[in-house]
Design an enzyme around this catalytic site. Structure first.
Site, PDB file in Angstrom:
ATOM      1  N   ASP A  16      -4.333  -4.671   7.922  1.00 29.86           N
ATOM      2  CA  ASP A  16      -4.237  -3.553   8.857  1.00 29.86           C
ATOM      3  C   ASP A  16      -5.542  -3.280   9.586  1.00 29.86           C
ATOM      4  OD1 ASP A  16      -1.658  -3.231   7.750  1.00 29.86           O
ATOM      5  OD2 ASP A  16      -2.399  -1.808   6.259  1.00 29.86           O
ATOM      6  N   GLU A 198       5.883   0.620  14.055  1.00 22.46           N
ATOM      7  CA  GLU A 198       4.745   1.249  13.377  1.00 22.46           C
ATOM      8  C   GLU A 198       3.452   0.771  14.022  1.00 22.46           C
ATOM      9  OE1 GLU A 198       5.448   0.005   9.375  1.00 22.46           O
ATOM     10  OE2 GLU A 198       5.148  -2.109   9.821  1.00 22.46           O
TER      11      GLU A 198
END
Length: 499
Positions: A16, A198
């Site tokens: 991430d 997302e």
């Protein structure tokens, strides 16, 4: 058409990624989930060679991981710089939710967290400063001209079973570190029924705004999609040809969760996560060049070779690359002339904070070893080498009162009776095959057992290697000494040549 990515720029447990630039310097953060210190911060001048400068959450007062299960904790941070201040937003799952920390130096210290209202995960910030460093290829004025306001975006779940999510936004007040004003729903995916939209990030591109998100979940269907709007609050429409980065196949899969940054020369780059299948190292940080076609981002891998750094740590100090499982309220270790771990009642598998220090495995093949000076003083006392994915999945080679024991959780896989005194402990990792060995300090290695360990397959985290000690539920004053720890990565195999 799939894009083939090669070597990661940040190998191992680095999922991430989010990046920002200040002058000639790039700063990057990644998720850390249930591990402490939280949110590692890296610095680079070229986006390829990175050096860790610290962690945003390195004080127990900043981060309470009590009760966080495997692959929970800190999800998907975003780092941005504005008016001399770094703002970092993240979400503590199984905790208070969204928060922001700030610093004038990315190496720290960072502020105490300030909670931000709202549901969901994967938060991001966008400072709408108009034309300049954050602008797109055309740098044209238009209806999307920035007005200096800042915006907070995040994903939230609408239907977990179906993977239905949406991206929402509110205004962010940087000085007050809070949200204000109405909420806007920006996007629910590139097609009807889109799953797991997302990782939202907003950018100024040409005369409008680009919303970049991940879609499809973080496994094989992971992709990157984009939408555009003339005004920051929308409405947003998907760009032609979504996904802009399709699901990857080949030596690197699961690519997605991208964040864009512009170089001092005006070029665009993206950091994103990806997975090299066949081992337990999980999600890593990769780099792509980004060009524009009709205001649509086009991703291309950046060619480079990742160095394989051998580590020899004699523990003069404890570097930030060593992680604990959960938040330690006080150190259970001392350094200088080796690492001494205090035996404590806590054990792996108890959702506690055991006497465990580990660091990420950075390549599919690695050799880890250490030397242990330890004599059990009571039943249940043990210490040794640890290969840990999470609280529920790990392998331990430990010295106990009965000799050496190789365990998978409570299951004993192998035993050995080494000579008294110090012992070297090692593991050779080749994909999911883990060969454990032991030796006298000046003796030859003796293999104990090879364990095929597909149970170490990661979800969100990655395998880490290190040292562990426990007194199995009883008070103890005993300590285990590890004078050094070695981690080496053999060169990759030469590619086969077809004749």
């Amino acid at each position: 058409m799939s894009t083939s990515f090669g070597e990661p720029v940040l190998p191992g447990f680095r999922p991430d990624p989010s990046v920002c630039r200040v002058g000639a310097d790039y700063y990057l953060v990644t998720s850390s989930f249930e591990w402490f210190p939280g949110l590692p911060v890296f610095h680079s001048r070229d986006l390829v060679n990175w050096r860790r400068v610290g962690s945003a959450l390195d004080r127990p007062s900043q981060l309470d991981l009590t009760g966080c299960g495997p692959s929970r904790g800190l999800f998907a941070p975003t780092i941005r710089h504005h008016d001399g201040v770094f703002h970092l937003v993240c979400t503590l799952m199984d905790g208070p939710g969204h928060f922001v920390v700030t610093a004038t130096d990315p190496a720290g210290p960072w502020s105490e967290p300030c909670r931000l209202e709202g549901e969901g995960f994967d938060p991001s910030l966008f400072f709408d400063d108009g034309p300049g460093e954050g602008d797109g290829p055309g740098e044209r004025d238009g209806p999307g001209e920035g007005d200096g306001r800042a915006w907070f975006t995040a994903a939230r779940v609408l239907d977990e079973a179906a993977g239905r999510t949406e991206i929402w936004m509110r205004e962010y007040l940087p000085r007050e570190r809070r949200l204000t004003g109405p909420e806007y729903v920006l996007w629910s995916g590139s097609r009807p029924g889109a799953r797991w939209v997302e990782a939202p990030h907003l950018y100024r591109v040409d005369d409008g705004y680009l919303l970049l998100t991940a879609e499809g979940g973080t496994e094989a269907d992971h992709s990157v999609v984009a939408a555009r709007a003339g005004h920051v609050t929308g409405p947003y429409e998907g760009v032609p040809g979504n996904p802009v980065l399709p699901p990857a196949t080949g030596p690197v899969t699961c690519t997605g969760h991208a964040d864009l940054v512009r170089t001092p020369d005006g070029d665009w780059r993206a950091v994103l996560l990806g997975v090299r299948p066949g081992s337990a190292i999980g999600r890593e940080t990769f780099l792509a060049a980004v060009t524009w076609r009709d205001s649509r981002p086009v991703f291309s891998p950046v060619g480079h070779t990742s160095p394989r750094h051998r580590l020899h740590d004699d523990f003069a100090v404890l570097s930030a690359d060593w992680n604990t499982l959960g938040t330690p309220r006080a150190p259970f270790w001392t350094t200088g002339n080796g690492l001494r771990l205090r035996l404590r009642p806590e054990r792996l598998g108890e959702r506690s904070v055991p006497s465990l220090l580990v660091r990420p495995q950075e390549q599919p093949d690695c050799d880890a070893s250490t030397e242990l000076h330890f004599t059990p003083a009571a039943p249940g006392e043990e210490a040794g080498l640890a290969v840990v994915l999470d609280d529920d999945a790990h392998l331990l080679l430990l010295r106990t009162a009965e000799g050496l024991v190789l365990r998978r959780g409570p299951e004993v896989l192998a035993r050995a009776a080494p000579s008294p005194g110090p012992v070297r402990l090692g593991v050779r990792v080749r994909g999911f095959a883990h060969t454990f060995a032991h030796a006298a300090p000046d003796g030859a290695w003796q293999d104990l057992a090879t364990v095929e360990a597909p149970f170490l397959t990661p979800l969100f985290t990655s395998v880490q290697v290190g040292v562990y000690a426990t007194s199995h539920g009883r008070p103890s004053t005993n300590r285990a000494l590890f004078p050094w720890f070695d981690l080496a990565y053999p060169p990759p195999p030469e590619p086969s040549v077809r004749r």
